[in-house]
Design an enzyme around this catalytic site. Structure first.
Site, PDB file in Angstrom:
ATOM      1  N   HIS A 351      39.032  -9.542   5.191  1.00 60.80           N
ATOM      2  CA  HIS A 351      38.419  -8.858   6.358  1.00 60.80           C
ATOM      3  C   HIS A 351      39.240  -7.619   6.747  1.00 60.80           C
ATOM      4  CE1 HIS A 351      35.067 -11.352   7.362  1.00 60.80           C
ATOM      5  NE2 HIS A 351      35.809 -12.474   7.454  1.00 60.80           N
ATOM      6  N   CYS A 420      35.555  -4.338   3.845  1.00 61.71           N
ATOM      7  CA  CYS A 420      34.390  -3.651   4.438  1.00 61.71           C
ATOM      8  C   CYS A 420      34.807  -2.321   5.042  1.00 61.71           C
ATOM      9  CB  CYS A 420      33.744  -4.520   5.504  1.00 61.71           C
ATOM     10  SG  CYS A 420      33.100  -6.082   4.888  1.00 61.71           S
ATOM     11  N   ARG A 429      31.826  -0.781   1.040  1.00 57.44           N
ATOM     12  CA  ARG A 429      33.063  -1.426   0.641  1.00 57.44           C
ATOM     13  C   ARG A 429      34.109  -0.359   0.296  1.00 57.44           C
ATOM     14  NH1 ARG A 429      30.463  -4.752   2.575  1.00 57.44           N
ATOM     15  NH2 ARG A 429      29.849  -6.793   1.727  1.00 57.44           N
TER      16      ARG A 429
END
Length: 452
Positions: A351, A420, A429
């Site tokens: 993340h 991300c 991405r």
């Protein structure tokens, strides 16, 4: 003794002295021109009653209207006293209403009053003499104030304005003698039947009369009117829903941006402890097929970003990524090599925001920055080679054994980090590539990237 002598009497009793008579006046034959027993020069008796039949003296002066009335004990009037000349009343110059007192002259309020000069009247009033039938003073409020002394400060007189067009000059132009009363707001409130005490605590003008009882029809109509309409109720419901939704959204944002990081930090600490405990027990699990999905098997260090994150098998969002760990691509077509493989691409995901956000600042890495992966048997040190700021999530070629766009042209031992982008979204991405520099057994200690 001579009987006719005025200086001798037949008896020794006191009596009136005879006065030689007038030859032309009627007498009693003894040379005296006055009637016996009368004395023309004797003073008048002030207590004798007036003779109503006495002839009036045409030369007598009229009675002085200002002379005080003779009392029963007043002193007799001297008929031979010379009359006093009439002294005109002394007038005074009008006061200067706008004269200011000298501020440097002290106000001696305790100085004794100066008597008036001899012959000067203390009456300051001027004008014609008052009639005995008129009052000596005017009505209340019109009496003129005495003149101040020269050493006193004179008060300016209040000049009353002309009467208003409606005849209410007493209300529009207040005078010096106006009695205190309620203000304009109190009068208006009293005229409208005020609802209570005024601002100054004045009682209401009149007590409210008790309302008459309503009939049954009127009571029902009043009850229906008191109820809120459908529109009012609907607007209240919608407003409450919006407020509730706003509060829920605020709580959700707080949970996502702050609380998930707190929970992920706790999870990563526990996962790191479990991995180190496994290594301490001596169980060898270097082969990829022996790790269960979600099981941690390595620890990644990025010294420049101060990142220490466990690496678990798989990229499951709930079991791996949301717990703050980095996930190894090891399923299906996305399966990649392990660090111990002699050739291949070791690809991991993590993340960028929330849930520990381990890869939030990987865009700050520069070529040559070290990335270290620790396993049970060795330390693998990679150096950052290139970065792809943005690509589609469906572009899986970035994790190939020889990743496209990385600049590598031949097989080797590579590492790929995916996350991300932009921040707080998952639209695209970001890719970071690196190549292996050193494989160091754990028995030799930590590499220089971690020691320095």
């Amino acid at each position: 003794m001579t009987a006719g002598s005025p200086w001798f009497r037949d008896t020794h009793e006191p009596g009136q002295e005879p006065i030689p008579g007038d030859g032309h006046a009627p007498g009693n034959g003894n040379g005296n021109g006055y009637a016996p027993g009368t004395e023309p020069y004797a003073p008048a008796d002030p207590y004798a009653p007036a003779d109503p039949y006495a002839p009036a003296d045409p030369y007598a002066s009229a009675a002085d209207p200002y002379a005080p009335a003779a009392g029963p004990y007043a002193a007799p009037v001297d008929p031979y006293a010379s009359p006093e000349a009439y002294a005109p009343a002394e007038t005074y110059a009008p006061d200067e209403p706008y004269a200011q007192a000298d501020p440097y002259v002290p106000d001696n309020s305790y100085a004794p009053a100066q008597p008036y000069p001899h012959g000067q009247s203390s009456d300051h009033r001027t004008g014609p003499p008052e009639s005995p039938y008129e009052p000596s003073y005017g009505p209340y409020g019109t009496e003129e104030a005495p003149n101040p002394r020269p050493d006193e400060t004179a008060a300016l007189p209040v000049v009353e304005g002309p009467p208003g067009p409606s005849g209410t000059d007493a209300e529009q132009a207040p005078g010096p003698e106006r009695a205190p009363g309620p203000g304009r707001a109190e009068r208006r409130r009293a005229a409208k039947g005020g609802r209570g005490k005024g601002r100054r605590g004045a009682p209401p003008a009149a007590a409210a009369k008790p309302a008459a009882p309503l009939s049954r029809v009127e009571a029902r109509r009043a009850a229906r009117e008191a109820k809120d309409s459908v529109g009012v109720v609907a607007s209240r419901v919608v407003g409450e829903l919006f407020i509730t939704l706003g509060v829920v959204m605020l709580l959700f944002v707080t949970y996502q941006l702050w609380w998930t990081n707190v929970l992920a930090g706790q999870e990563t600490n526990q996962a790191k402890e479990r991995i180190e405990d496994t290594w301490a027990k001596g169980v060898d699990k270097d082969e990829p097929d022996v790790f269960e999905p979600g099981e941690g098997f390595a620890i990644m260090y990025i010294p420049k970003l101060d990142v220490v994150v466990p690496i678990a098998e798989g990229i499951d969002k709930t079991k791996v990524l949301d717990k703050g760990m980095a996930g190894h691509y090891a399923e299906g077509s996305l399966k990649t090599a392990m660090p111990s493989d002699k050739q291949g691409n070791f690809a991991v995901a993590g993340h960028r925001n929330t849930h520990g956000e381990p890869f939030r600042y990987i865009n700050r890495l520069q070529p040559g920055d070290p990335i270290v992966v620790e396993t049970r048997n060795a330390y693998y040190t990679y150096e950052m080679a290139s970065i792809l700021p943005q690509t589609s999530p469906s572009n899986v070629s970035v994790i190939d054994p020889v990743p496209k766009g990385s600049g590598f042209t031949e097989p080797g031992r590579y590492i790929t980090l995916t996350t991300c982008t932009p921040e707080f979204t998952s639209t695209y991405r970001m890719i970071v590539w690196g190549r292996l520099l050193e494989e160091r057994p754990r028995s030799k200690g930590k590499p220089e990237a971690l020691v320095g």
